[in-house]
Design a protein around this motif. Structure first.
Motif, mmCIF file in Angstrom:
data_model
loop_
_atom_site.group_PDB
_atom_site.id
_atom_site.type_symbol
_atom_site.label_atom_id
_atom_site.label_comp_id
_atom_site.label_asym_id
_atom_site.label_seq_id
_atom_site.Cartn_x
_atom_site.Cartn_y
_atom_site.Cartn_z
ATOM 1 N N SER A 91 24.473 46.285 37.692
ATOM 2 C CA SER A 91 24.310 47.676 38.130
ATOM 3 C C SER A 91 23.917 48.558 36.950
ATOM 4 N N GLU A 92 24.362 48.181 35.751
ATOM 5 C CA GLU A 92 24.022 48.986 34.574
ATOM 6 C C GLU A 92 22.669 48.596 33.980
ATOM 7 N N GLY A 97 28.275 41.685 38.683
ATOM 8 C CA GLY A 97 27.931 42.865 39.477
ATOM 9 C C GLY A 97 27.910 44.124 38.635
ATOM 10 N N LYS A 98 28.951 44.266 37.826
ATOM 11 C CA LYS A 98 29.063 45.445 36.968
ATOM 12 C C LYS A 98 27.877 45.520 36.007
ATOM 13 N N GLU A 127 33.112 46.211 41.339
ATOM 14 C CA GLU A 127 32.773 47.199 40.326
ATOM 15 C C GLU A 127 33.132 48.597 40.803
ATOM 16 N N TRP A 128 33.558 49.421 39.872
ATOM 17 C CA TRP A 128 33.938 50.790 40.199
ATOM 18 C C TRP A 128 32.715 51.589 40.648
ATOM 19 N N TRP A 185 36.732 43.564 36.559
ATOM 20 C CA TRP A 185 35.410 44.186 36.695
ATOM 21 C C TRP A 185 34.823 43.998 38.088
ATOM 22 N N SER A 186 35.598 43.385 38.957
ATOM 23 C CA SER A 186 35.119 43.161 40.308
ATOM 24 C C SER A 186 36.228 43.498 41.292
ATOM 25 N N ALA A 234 31.581 35.179 37.034
ATOM 26 C CA ALA A 234 31.056 35.694 38.302
ATOM 27 C C ALA A 234 31.491 37.148 38.539
ATOM 28 N N ASP A 235 32.743 37.452 38.198
ATOM 29 C CA ASP A 235 33.262 38.803 38.430
ATOM 30 C C ASP A 235 32.597 39.875 37.575
ATOM 31 N N ARG A 236 32.025 39.488 36.474
ATOM 32 C CA ARG A 236 31.423 40.482 35.583
ATOM 33 C C ARG A 236 29.969 40.811 35.931
ATOM 34 N N LEU A 247 32.171 42.349 27.258
ATOM 35 C CA LEU A 247 32.664 41.671 28.468
ATOM 36 C C LEU A 247 32.558 40.157 28.305
ATOM 37 N N THR A 303 35.179 52.795 34.433
ATOM 38 C CA THR A 303 33.977 53.226 35.149
ATOM 39 C C THR A 303 32.727 52.614 34.532
#
Lengths: 138, 307
Positions: free
Chosen positions: B143-144, B139-140, A117-118, A114-115, B135-137, B66, A81
């Motif tokens: 958002s934080e 977004g996460k 995202e939760w 991580w994609s 690229a996949d990391r 990450l 999360t």
């Protein structure tokens, strides 16, 4: 006498918090509902693992993005999360141990992804019930 | 251009060096800033700000991890990247390593603002990275990160409201602004990665930064990001009645910015090129102290890996 007690209808959410719902993703949450054979057994084992802080299965919490089985080799895609999750090693170790213990599993590869995202949208209906029962507003 | 740089075994030397250099910039900034933020724990001016900054520190540690995880693909483990790494090999900007003077909350708030704006821009430039794991990391992480900027601006506005707070902000700005420019300085490649570097500090190889963009790992140059950063932070800080040591405005345009950093505008130590302030070596000794004292040879895990 009761004038100081706020009326429920006046309650406003915290102005500093953005209560976003997050986007739902078509294939998620993954629950293994259609899984058969060894994959189904792996999903069962995953269902048995609870979040360390809340009484909810990690599957219902939406952390598992996919399980694939090739003979005895199992690949689990899982997210967390929160990127700074302090229970990361504890959870991944628990998943690896639980899956390895399933009869017929020879090897597990756990991939942290991580994609997408939760978000709260990843929680299953049953998971939402569990969280409500626990006292969270969801 | 390479279609995908995901498979570490298929990377050539140039690609590998570019990838490592980019990831070290990203991860080291986050890691070292988090180390500094944690110094505010139980010392920030209010309970809320204490919790907020501690939480931001935890976010940054999560993000550092990450990025370090991706370096794991090219054979670098946490031990090599943190606890047993030569402190001179860290590539973070010196903005994040400077110590806070006791109780100087304005410094923490302003530093966070200068850094978080830059971070937002570089994350934006990574959204379409040719390296799928990068690229996949994004977004996460984004958002934080949103909350960090909100927190910094909220405090900047309160401090700038007048009196001592504003003076402290101005002092911090005069001190920090030159260091903030180092966020956009080119990196020296990782040690041993390239003969051109000669493993000496300051041996910046501009080709590495070009490669990062040419390979599509990131789609904006340092200069482009620097210019955009100026166009955001300068008007905003001016709106708080703060005076910028350098405003970066182009001669003729009121709101056209040029990122032309001269030697005179930069501090002696820039971090990206392997030169660091003395405070960095002290901080490094501090966070590796327990590891060394306990004679560890690997990082501690909460639980053993299952057999």
């Amino acid at each position: 006498m009761s004038s100081n007690i706020p009326d429920d209808t006046d309650a406003t959410p915290c102005a500093y918090t953005d209560y976003r719902e997050g986007e739902s993703t078509a294939d998620l949450p993954a629950t293994g509902a259609d899984a058969t054979g060894l994959a189904a057994d792996v999903w069962d084992a995953l269902y048995g693992i609870e979040d360390p802080e809340m009484p909810i299965s990690i599957v219902d919490l939406g952390l598992i993005y996919g399980v694939s089985v090739d003979d005895g080799d199992v690949t689990v895609d899982m997210t967390l999360t929160y990127s700074g999750c302090p229970a990361r090693d504890m959870l991944t170790a628990e998943v690896e141990a639980a899956v390895t213990a399933v009869d017929g599993v020879e090897d597990i590869e756990l991939r942290l992804v991580w994609s997408p995202e939760w978000t709260v949208e990843m929680v299953t209906e049953r998971g939402k019930d569990d969280l409500r029962e626990f006292g969270l507003s969801i | 251009m390479a279609a995908s740089l995901e498979n570490p075994d298929e990377l050539d030397e140039r690609e590998r060096t570019a990838l490592k250099t980019l990831l070290k910039r990203l991860a080291d900034d986050e890691f070292v800033l988090a180390e500094r933020y944690t110094e505010w724990q139980v010392r920030a001016p209010s309970l809320e700000s204490d919790l907020a900054l501690a939480n931001n520190a935890q976010d940054e540690l999560g993000h550092a991890r990450l990025w370090y995880d991706v370096l794991g693909d090219v054979g670098l483990e946490e031990r090599d990247l943190v606890y047993e790494r030569d402190p001179g090999d860290f590539r973070h900007s010196t903005l994040v390593e400077l110590p806070f003077e006791e109780g100087d909350w304005a410094d923490a708030v302003l530093r966070s603002y200068l850094y978080d704006v830059a971070e937002d821009l570089r994350l934006e430039a990574l959204v379409d990275s040719t390296h799928p794991k990068i690229a996949d990391r994004v977004g996460k992480i984004r958002s934080e990160e949103e909350y960090h900027l909100e927190h910094a601006q909220n405090w900047l506005e309160r401090l700038a409201d007048g009196g001592e707070g504003r003076e402290r902000l101005q002092d911090a700005l005069d001190r920090l602004f030159p260091y903030a420019f180092t966020l956009f300085e080119p990196c020296a490649p990782p040690r041993g990665a390239n003969e051109a570097s000669g493993d000496e500090p300051r041996a910046v190889d501009p080709d590495v930064e070009d490669d990062i963009v040419d390979l599509g790992l990131r789609d904006a140059t340092l200069e482009e990001m620097g210019e955009e950063w100026l166009s955001i932070v300068v008007p905003y800080l001016e709106s708080l009645d703060l005076e910028l040591p350098v405003d970066g405005r182009a001669d003729d345009g009121a709101d056209e910015f040029e990122f032309e950093v001269t030697e005179a505008m930069l501090p002696e130590e820039r971090g990206r090129d392997g030169t660091h302030t003395d405070a960095w070596f002290d901080l490094y000794d501090e966070f590796t102290h327990t590891y060394r004292e306990l004679e560890r040879t690997e990082t501690t895990r909460i639980m053993d890996k299952p057999e």
